[in-house]
Design an enzyme around this catalytic site. Structure first.
Site, PDB file in Angstrom:
ATOM      1  N   LYS A   1       0.936  -1.143   0.175  1.00  0.00           N
ATOM      2  CA  LYS A   1      -0.153  -0.149   0.157  1.00  0.00           C
ATOM      3  C   LYS A   1       1.012   1.119  -0.047  1.00  0.00           C
ATOM      4  CE  LYS A   1      -2.679   0.099   3.360  1.00  0.00           C
ATOM      5  NZ  LYS A   1      -1.876   0.896   4.316  1.00  0.00           N
TER       6      LYS A   1
ATOM      7  N   THR B   1       4.041   1.484  -0.696  1.00  0.00           N
ATOM      8  CA  THR B   1       4.696   1.457  -2.284  1.00  0.00           C
ATOM      9  C   THR B   1       3.887   1.915  -3.392  1.00  0.00           C
ATOM     10  OG1 THR B   1       5.915  -0.431  -1.481  1.00  0.00           O
ATOM     11  CG2 THR B   1       6.138   0.064  -3.691  1.00  0.00           C
TER      12      THR B   1
ATOM     13  N   ARG C   1       1.987   8.431   6.939  1.00  0.00           N
ATOM     14  CA  ARG C   1       2.441   8.602   8.338  1.00  0.00           C
ATOM     15  C   ARG C   1       3.676   8.180   8.620  1.00  0.00           C
ATOM     16  NH1 ARG C   1      -1.117   3.677  10.233  1.00  0.00           N
ATOM     17  NH2 ARG C   1      -0.475   3.029   7.862  1.00  0.00           N
TER      18      ARG C   1
ATOM     19  N   LYS D   1       7.833  -5.596  10.716  1.00  0.00           N
ATOM     20  CA  LYS D   1       7.985  -5.059   9.399  1.00  0.00           C
ATOM     21  C   LYS D   1       8.926  -4.617   8.841  1.00  0.00           C
ATOM     22  CE  LYS D   1       4.346  -2.604   8.067  1.00  0.00           C
ATOM     23  NZ  LYS D   1       3.286  -1.418   8.123  1.00  0.00           N
TER      24      LYS D   1
ATOM     25  N   ALA E   1      -3.762   1.717  12.434  1.00  0.00           N
ATOM     26  CA  ALA E   1      -5.239   1.603  12.115  1.00  0.00           C
ATOM     27  C   ALA E   1      -5.842   0.350  12.953  1.00  0.00           C
ATOM     28  CB  ALA E   1      -5.164   1.468  10.743  1.00  0.00           C
TER      29      ALA E   1
ATOM     30  N   PHE F   1      -3.803  -0.456   6.992  1.00  0.00           N
ATOM     31  CA  PHE F   1      -4.297  -1.486   6.745  1.00  0.00           C
ATOM     32  C   PHE F   1      -5.390  -1.784   5.688  1.00  0.00           C
ATOM     33  CE2 PHE F   1      -2.377  -1.990  11.070  1.00  0.00           C
ATOM     34  CZ  PHE F   1      -1.531  -2.682  10.770  1.00  0.00           C
TER      35      PHE F   1
ATOM     36  N   PHE G   1       3.988  -9.078  -9.820  1.00  0.00           N
ATOM     37  CA  PHE G   1       4.990  -9.968  -9.764  1.00  0.00           C
ATOM     38  C   PHE G   1       5.439 -10.589 -11.026  1.00  0.00           C
ATOM     39  CE2 PHE G   1       4.060  -8.808  -5.455  1.00  0.00           C
ATOM     40  CZ  PHE G   1       5.162  -9.030  -4.714  1.00  0.00           C
TER      41      PHE G   1
ATOM     42  N   TRP H   1       7.153  -0.867  -8.278  1.00  0.00           N
ATOM     43  CA  TRP H   1       8.288  -1.354  -7.353  1.00  0.00           C
ATOM     44  C   TRP H   1       9.418  -1.617  -8.228  1.00  0.00           C
ATOM     45  CZ3 TRP H   1      11.381  -5.590  -7.332  1.00  0.00           C
ATOM     46  CH2 TRP H   1      11.973  -5.740  -5.995  1.00  0.00           C
TER      47      TRP H   1
END
Length: 556
Positions: A72, A74, A95, A106, A274, A302, A383, A411
Site C-alpha cells: 500500500k 509503495t 504516516r 515489518k 489503524a 491496513f 510480480f 516497485w
C-alpha cells in the site's frame, strides 16, 4: 536485485529546499531544515494558504493484510511519482513509521523498490523527533497525575479510576500490565498501571487531528485522565498540564517535508496505527498538501475495513475532507493466501485458491463503492510470476462490480510503472463523488459500533459483557454519544479472529474494553484480543538491523 535500503542509499537526493521551491513554490524562509534532505514547513506559512482552492484527494487502501504482502505505501509513493510523471502537480501524504514494527515484524515502512520516500533510514528511525515529543508529552501528563496525588490530591482523584497510561514507541509486552510506585511513601501510592505503544495513544490521535496550536492545546486540555471518588471526570487542564504538553509538541506539529526517489515532494507526519487507533497522517499535512498541489495521494492503514472506515468516519467527518477517488491495493500472492494457500506456495498459479481469495477483495470493493460511496480502481502490484489466467480472472470478477483493474509495476520501474494507474485515477477524480459515512453523528454509541460491524465487517451481532455495556451507557449519558467510534481489532480479518481469511460473515464482534478519548473526540472500542502494546515476534526485525562500515543494513 538490490534491497530496498540499497536502492535508497544509492538515490540522488536533491536538497529539500530545492524540492520545496521547484515543486511546491515554498521559499526557504518558510522551512525549518533538519539537515539537507528533510525539513518542517512553518505553520505560519501554511496558515497563509487557507484562501487557496483545494486539489483532488486520492485515498489508497488495501485488502486485508497478509504475510504475502500487498504494498500500500509503495503504491502511494509510485502513484504520486506517476501523477507527476504525466504532468500533474502531485504530493503524497504518509504516516511516520513507528519503531515498534520497524524493530518488530515489518522492518522499514517507507515504500519499497523504486517507489520509496527518502532519506529512508532517517524516516524509519528517529526522523525529526515527532514521536519522541509525543511520548514525552504523554508521559509528562502521567507524571503530573501521580505527583498531584502524592502531594495531597486536591482534586480527589480516585487512584482506582485513573485511566491515563504511559507510552513507549516500542513493542514491549512486559509493560502491558505493571505495578508502579513501589518502595515506600516517598515514591507515591502503589497501583496497577500499564504502557501503550505511542501510536495507540490519545496524544498521537490529538496530534494528527489538531488543526492549529490553539486547537492542539484545547484538545490536550480536554483529555480525561481519570475520575474522582464520586465519578466526576478529571481533565488534563485540571492539572494545568496542557500548556506544558503543547510546548513539548509545538515544533513537532509543523509537518515534515521529504522527497521520493524521483525527487517529488512528500509530507510524512504523525503515525497512529489503524488496528488500534485511527490510522491516518495528520490533518495539517493533508490540508496543507491540498492547498499546494492539484492531486494529493494519501493512505489509511491496513485494509479498507479499518483504515479507510476511520479515514471517513473520523478524519473526514471532523475536518470536511472528502476523497475524490480510492485505490484498493492487492497482489495475486495475497489473494491466493486468502484462498487458503500456504504463504510458501503463493507464487505458484492456483486459480481455485485465487477465486476463493477474491471474495476478500470483493468485500473491500463493495465497502468502498457502496458503503463509503467512493469511486475506486483496483491496483494489482505485479510480480513476474503472475500469470495471464490469474490476471484475467481478477479483471473479470471486478468487472462484475463495475470496477477496473490496473496492473502496476512501480516497485521495479518507479513512477513510469504506475502511469496507467495515474491516468485511471485522474479519470476517476473527474467523476462526481459523494462519500458517505457508515453511521450518523446522532446515532447512539452502541448503534455506531453495530453499524460498523454489520455494514463493514458483515457480522451477525455485537456483544459485550454487562460492565462494558454499562461503560458505554455512561459515556452516552455523559454527553459523549456524538463522538465517532474508533474500533481496535485485528487487521488480518474482517472478524476478530486473525486466523479467518477471505471474507467471513455472520460472525460475532465482542467489545472487550471501552476507552474515552475526549481530546481526540472519539470513543475507542477494543474488540477481540487485540493489544494496545504489541509484543516482539520470536525473531524480531531488530536481529537483522546493523551498522556495517558506517551504513545501516537490514531495514528491508
Amino acid at each position: 536485485m538490490p534491497s530496498d535500503i540499497e536502492i535508497a542509499q544509492a538515490a540522488k537526493l536533491h536538497r529539500i529546499s530545492a524540492v520545496a521551491r521547484e515543486k511546491l513554490d515554498i521559499s526557504e524562509e518558510h522551512l525549518e531544515p533538519y539537515g539537507h534532505y528533510k525539513a518542517k514547513v512553518s505553520l505560519k506559512y501554511l496558515d497563509s494558504l487557507k484562501g487557496r482552492r483545494d486539489g483532488k484527494l486520492v485515498l489508497v487502501t488495501a485488502i486485508s493484510p497478509t504475510p504475502a504482502g500487498e504494498g500500500k505505501t509503495t503504491t502511494t509513493v509510485g502513484l504520486g511519482d506517476a501523477l507527476n510523471g504525466i504532468g500533474k502537480k502531485a504530493v503524497i501524504c504518509l504516516r511516520e513509521p513507528s519503531l515498534g514494527p520497524v524493530f518488530g515484524m515489518k522492518g522499514g515502512a517507507a515504500g519499497g523498490g523504486h517507489a520509496q520516500v527518502v532519506p529512508m533510514e532517517d524516516i524509519n528511525l528517529h526522523f525529526t523527533g515527532d514521536f519522541g515529543a509525543i511520548q514525552l508529552a504523554n508521559n509528562l501528563l502521567a507524571a503530573l497525575i501521580d505527583n498531584h496525588i502524592s502531594h495531597g490530591n486536591e482534586l480527589g482523584i480516585d487512584v482506582r479510576r485513573i485511566t491515563w497510561k504511559r507510552v513507549l514507541d516500542m513493542n514491549d509486552r512486559a509493560l502491558r500490565d505493571i505495578t508502579i510506585a513501589l518502595g515506600g511513601s516517598a515514591n507515591g501510592y502503589p497501583r496497577q498501571d500499564g504502557f501503550d505503544i505511542v501510536v495507540a495513544s490519545e496524544v498521537m490521535a490529538i496530534f494528527c487531528l489538531a488543526t492549529s496550536l490553539d486547537d492542539l492545546k484545547n484538545r490536550l486540555g480536554n483529555i480525561v485522565v481519570g475520575y474522582t471518588r464520586d465519578q466526576k471526570p478529571v481533565k488534563a487542564r485540571d492539572l494545568q498540564a496542557n500548556g506544558a504538553m503543547t510546548v513539548l509538541l509545538k515544533d513537532a506539529l509543523s509537518p515534515n517535508l521529504v522527497q521520493t526517489l524521483e525527487n517529488n515532494p512528500a509530507f510524512i507526519h504523525g503515525g497512529p496505527f489503524a488496528n488500534i487507533a485511527h490510522g491516518c497522517n495528520s490533518v495539517i499535512a493533508t490540508q496543507s498538501a491540498l492547498k499546494l498541489a492539484d492531486y494529493v495521494v494519501t493512505e489509511a492503514g491496513f485494509g479498507a475495513d479499518l483504515g479507510a472506515e476511520k479515514f471517513l468516519d473520523i478524519k473526514c467527518r471532523k475536518t470536511g475532507l472528502r476523497p475524490n477517488a480510492a485505490v484498493i491495493v492487492a497482489t495475486m500472492r495475497a489473494l491466493k493466501y486468502h484462498g487458503g494457500v500456504d504463504v510458501k506456495e503463493v507464487s505458484k498459479e492456483n486459480l481455485v485458491a485465487l477465486e476463493k481469495g477474491l471474495v476478500n477483495l470483493q468485500r473491500h470493493v463493495e465497502n468502498v463503492t457502496k458503503v463509503y460511496g467512493i469511486p475506486c480502481v483496483v491496483s494489482i502490484n505485479k510480480f513476474t510470476f503472475d500469470t495471464e489466467a490469474e490476471i484475467r480472472l481478477v479483471t473479470e470478477k471486478m468487472k462484475t462490480l463495475g470496477v477496473d483493474v490496473v496492473l502496476a509495476n512501480h516497485w521495479a520501474e518507479g513512477g513510469k510503472g504506475a502511469a496507467d494507474l495515474a491516468k485511471k485515477v485522474v479519470e476517476l477524480c473527474d467523476k462526481p463523488s459523494k462519500p458517505t459515512f457508515v453511521y450518523e453523528d446522532n446515532d447512539p454509541l452502541w448503534e455506531k459500533i453495530s453499524k460498523i460491524a454489520r455494514k463493514v465487517y458483515r457480522a451477525a451481532e455485537v456483544t459485550a459483557d454487562a460492565k462494558v455495556r454499562a461503560q458505554i451507557k455512561k459515556l452516552q449519558d455523559d454527553g459523549y454519544g456524538q463522538y465517532p467510534v474508533c474500533v481496535a481489532k485485528t487487521q488480518y480479518s474482517f472478524s476478530t479472529d486473525a486466523s479467518l481469511r477471505a471474507a467471513p460473515e455472520n460472525h460475532v464482534i465482542n467489545v472487550r474494553e471501552v476507552r474515552l478519548a475526549a481530546g481526540a473526540e472519539f470513543v475507542v472500542m477494543i474488540c477481540g484480543d487485540i493489544m494496545t502494546m504489541p509484543g516482539l515476534p520470536k525473531v524480531p526485525s531488530a536481529a537483522k538491523i546493523d551498522l556495517v562500515d558506517g551504513k545501516v543494513v537490514g531495514l528491508f
